[in-house]
Design a protein around this motif. Structure first.
Motif, PDB file in Angstrom:
ATOM      1  N   TYR A   1      11.371  -2.725 -43.337  1.00  0.00           N
ATOM      2  CA  TYR A   1      12.318  -3.345 -43.218  1.00  0.00           C
ATOM      3  C   TYR A   1      11.121  -3.857 -41.305  1.00  0.00           C
ATOM      4  O   TYR A   1      11.685  -4.670 -40.626  1.00  0.00           O
ATOM      5  N   VAL A   2      10.983  -2.526 -41.101  1.00  0.00           N
ATOM      6  CA  VAL A   2      10.185  -2.401 -39.895  1.00  0.00           C
ATOM      7  C   VAL A   2       9.474  -3.736 -39.413  1.00  0.00           C
ATOM      8  O   VAL A   2       9.135  -4.274 -38.260  1.00  0.00           O
ATOM      9  N   TYR A   3       8.648  -3.407 -40.566  1.00  0.00           N
ATOM     10  CA  TYR A   3       7.080  -4.571 -40.977  1.00  0.00           C
ATOM     11  C   TYR A   3       8.150  -6.207 -40.837  1.00  0.00           C
ATOM     12  O   TYR A   3       6.921  -7.140 -40.001  1.00  0.00           O
TER      13      TYR A   3
ATOM     14  N   ASN B   1      19.010  -6.459 -39.792  1.00  0.00           N
ATOM     15  CA  ASN B   1      17.849  -7.125 -38.615  1.00  0.00           C
ATOM     16  C   ASN B   1      18.165  -6.420 -36.766  1.00  0.00           C
ATOM     17  O   ASN B   1      17.223  -7.170 -36.581  1.00  0.00           O
TER      18      ASN B   1
ATOM     19  N   ARG C   1      10.659  -7.336 -39.637  1.00  0.00           N
ATOM     20  CA  ARG C   1      11.141  -7.740 -38.229  1.00  0.00           C
ATOM     21  C   ARG C   1      10.183  -8.078 -37.379  1.00  0.00           C
ATOM     22  O   ARG C   1      10.310  -8.653 -36.319  1.00  0.00           O
ATOM     23  N   GLU C   2       9.164  -7.643 -37.622  1.00  0.00           N
ATOM     24  CA  GLU C   2       7.839  -7.814 -36.470  1.00  0.00           C
ATOM     25  C   GLU C   2       7.735  -9.215 -36.625  1.00  0.00           C
ATOM     26  O   GLU C   2       7.390  -9.498 -35.404  1.00  0.00           O
ATOM     27  N   LYS C   3       7.687 -10.026 -38.073  1.00  0.00           N
ATOM     28  CA  LYS C   3       6.849 -11.132 -38.502  1.00  0.00           C
ATOM     29  C   LYS C   3       8.267 -11.577 -37.955  1.00  0.00           C
ATOM     30  O   LYS C   3       8.438 -12.335 -37.575  1.00  0.00           O
TER      31      LYS C   3
ATOM     32  N   ILE D   1      17.716  -4.395 -33.794  1.00  0.00           N
ATOM     33  CA  ILE D   1      17.040  -4.036 -32.876  1.00  0.00           C
ATOM     34  C   ILE D   1      18.013  -2.398 -32.960  1.00  0.00           C
ATOM     35  O   ILE D   1      17.517  -1.541 -33.205  1.00  0.00           O
TER      36      ILE D   1
END
Length: 144
Positions: free
Chosen positions: A138-140, A68, A142-144, A70
């Motif tokens: 996992y990219v999406y 998680n 992390r955005e939420k 960055i």
């Protein structure tokens, strides 16, 4: 829980990619060809593809500690993009090789010849491509 699954998933995936990279490096250095089931390691660029696959596996393995975070996710995305580039180049090569026909067929390939160009065996990057798409989740996430 989601982070733990991702760490285990990319650890296993990274080990598989690293192993295929080492195998492709060894076969590329030896100048041999290897085919097993749907997997094929051959060609004049297998040494370079092996080096790239080795580092893709290394980047996947180095990104699993805290997925998680960055910087770790960036390593994972970088490894996936490297894999997507190799697989995309192979897909493009398959498309461009399937269109022209031989001496008997004329300029454009027959339908059977066109479809037979997409039959196995495939290089390791094409086999690994669908499994690398987990990075997008996992990219999406992390955005939420």
């Amino acid at each position: 829980m989601k982070n733990k699954f991702g760490s285990v998933y990319f650890s296993i995936f990274g080990l598989i990619v690293l192993g295929l990279g080492i195998a492709e490096l060894i076969i590329g250095i030896a100048g041999k060809n290897f085919t097993w089931g749907i997997l094929e390691i051959s060609g004049e660029f297998s040494l370079w593809k092996g080096i790239i696959l080795f580092f893709i596996g290394f980047f996947y393995l180095s990104s699993v500690k805290n997925l998680n975070e960055i910087h770790q996710l960036a390593k994972n995305v970088m490894a996936s993009i490297m894999l997507w580039i190799i697989a995309g180049m192979q897909i493009f090569a398959m498309i461009t090789e399937s269109i022209p026909g031989g001496e008997e067929e004329g300029w454009i390939n027959t339908w059977e010849g066109f479809l037979s160009a997409y039959a196995p065996p495939y290089i390791p990057a094409l086999i690994l491509l669908p499994f690398s798409l987990m990075t997008i989740y996992y990219v999406y996430a992390r955005e939420k």
